[in-house]
Enzyme design. Structure first.
Site, PDB file in Angstrom:
ATOM      1  N   ARG A 139      14.527   4.185 -13.340  1.00 35.31           N
ATOM      2  CA  ARG A 139      13.889   3.422 -12.257  1.00 35.31           C
ATOM      3  C   ARG A 139      14.480   2.012 -12.217  1.00 35.31           C
ATOM      4  O   ARG A 139      14.735   1.445 -11.167  1.00 35.31           O
ATOM      5  CB  ARG A 139      12.369   3.337 -12.459  1.00 35.31           C
ATOM      6  CG  ARG A 139      11.653   4.666 -12.595  1.00 35.31           C
ATOM      7  CD  ARG A 139      11.255   5.236 -11.232  1.00 35.31           C
ATOM      8  NE  ARG A 139      12.400   5.611 -10.413  1.00 35.31           N
ATOM      9  CZ  ARG A 139      13.082   6.745 -10.530  1.00 35.31           C
ATOM     10  NH1 ARG A 139      12.742   7.638 -11.438  1.00 35.31           N
ATOM     11  NH2 ARG A 139      14.107   7.011  -9.756  1.00 35.31           N
ATOM     12  N   HIS A 181      -0.043  -3.705 -10.223  1.00 39.10           N
ATOM     13  CA  HIS A 181       0.261  -2.456 -10.947  1.00 39.10           C
ATOM     14  C   HIS A 181       1.228  -2.650 -12.102  1.00 39.10           C
ATOM     15  O   HIS A 181       1.819  -1.689 -12.573  1.00 39.10           O
ATOM     16  CB  HIS A 181       0.805  -1.408  -9.970  1.00 39.10           C
ATOM     17  CG  HIS A 181      -0.199  -1.001  -8.927  1.00 39.10           C
ATOM     18  ND1 HIS A 181       0.147  -0.405  -7.736  1.00 39.10           N
ATOM     19  CD2 HIS A 181      -1.556  -1.121  -8.902  1.00 39.10           C
ATOM     20  CE1 HIS A 181      -0.955  -0.172  -7.024  1.00 39.10           C
ATOM     21  NE2 HIS A 181      -1.986  -0.595  -7.710  1.00 39.10           N
ATOM     22  N   SER A 234      -0.078   0.679   3.504  1.00 46.94           N
ATOM     23  CA  SER A 234      -0.744   1.593   4.437  1.00 46.94           C
ATOM     24  C   SER A 234      -2.244   1.328   4.494  1.00 46.94           C
ATOM     25  O   SER A 234      -2.928   1.724   5.430  1.00 46.94           O
ATOM     26  CB  SER A 234      -0.495   3.030   4.009  1.00 46.94           C
ATOM     27  OG  SER A 234      -1.020   3.219   2.706  1.00 46.94           O
ATOM     28  N   ALA A 282       9.546  -6.211   7.698  1.00 45.04           N
ATOM     29  CA  ALA A 282       9.342  -7.557   7.162  1.00 45.04           C
ATOM     30  C   ALA A 282      10.622  -8.383   7.314  1.00 45.04           C
ATOM     31  O   ALA A 282      10.584  -9.565   7.623  1.00 45.04           O
ATOM     32  CB  ALA A 282       8.936  -7.471   5.698  1.00 45.04           C
TER      33      ALA A 282
END
Ligand SMILES: [Zn+2]
Length: 235
Positions: free
Chosen positions: A64, A113, A181, A223
């Site tokens: 990642r 998170h 969302s 954005a």
């Protein structure tokens, strides 16, 4: 196009979700084409998986990290960081763990998170670790496996961090939600809190969301397109 004079606001909060990072090419986790379609989170992103096979989980997170490092912050990230330099108070509250805001130069960030760039020893706490590979999988003091400091499936959100976020939502007078969302709680409740406490609320999202109606201004755009032009000081 509508513009906002930042000088009219005391405290501006940017609340960013997966869409903000996706614009930089960072793969999303949930939804179509997301990482959790390709990988079973049960094997890579929960405490059980880490207890079973720490190395496998850490290797997955290194992958990642590699992917994120191949991506760059976009004009939207930079616009927020620039505003922070010239405005008395700007806060970023983000659901993203990829550190893109930091790379663009933002300083005042609450990460709901956690972060791909931190590791946690159960005995010795959190250390920053930036780079594709982790410097070590184990704590240098106690030899425990180091766990990515990320909220995984089944983890409780960090109460301190949530309280911090709620505090700034109540305190701000301009709230700008980007690329989220608005369906995953508690973050889904954030715009409501900001609004209830009197902030002007703006949404920037390429698509309409279920909570678009709640905002004073809803900008259907990326954005990167919208943010660099949104803030214009009075002449
Ligand atoms: Zn340790």
């Amino acid at each position: 196009m509508q513009t906002i004079n930042p000088d009219e606001y005391r405290h501006i909060v940017f609340f960013t979700g997966a869409g903000m990072s996706a614009e930089s090419g960072v793969p999303t986790y949930r939804g179509r084409g997301g990482i959790w379609n390709e990988y079973r989170w049960e094997e890579y992103a929960c405490q059980d998986a880490f207890d079973r096979d720490s190395r496998k989980v850490l290797e997955f997170h290194e992958l990642r990290r590699k992917t994120v490092l191949e991506c760059q912050p976009h004009a939207g990230h930079f616009a927020i960081a620039e505003l922070e330099k010239t405005h008395p108070k700007v806060t970023v509250v983000t659901q993203n763990i990829d550190g893109m805001h930091q790379r663009a130069g933002s300083k005042n960030i609450t990460e709901l998170h956690g972060s791909l760039w931190r590791l946690r020893c159960p005995m010795h706490g959190i250390t920053e670790d930036i780079g594709e590979k982790y410097k070590s999988y184990k704590c240098e003091h106690c030899d425990n496996w180091l766990r990515p400091d990320i909220i995984w499936f089944g983890d409780m959100l960090d109460e301190f961090v949530i309280n911090q976020a709620v505090f700034v939502l109540r305190e701000c007078d301009l709230f700008v939600s980007i690329g989220t969302s608005g369906v995953v709680y508690p973050a889904a409740g954030f715009p409501r809190i900001a609004k209830e406490y009197g902030a002007k609320c703006i949404e920037i999202n390429p698509e309409q969301t279920k909570i678009s109606f709640m905002y004073d201004i809803s900008i259907q755009s990326t954005a990167g397109d919208a943010l660099p032009h949104l803030f214009q000081k009075a002449e």
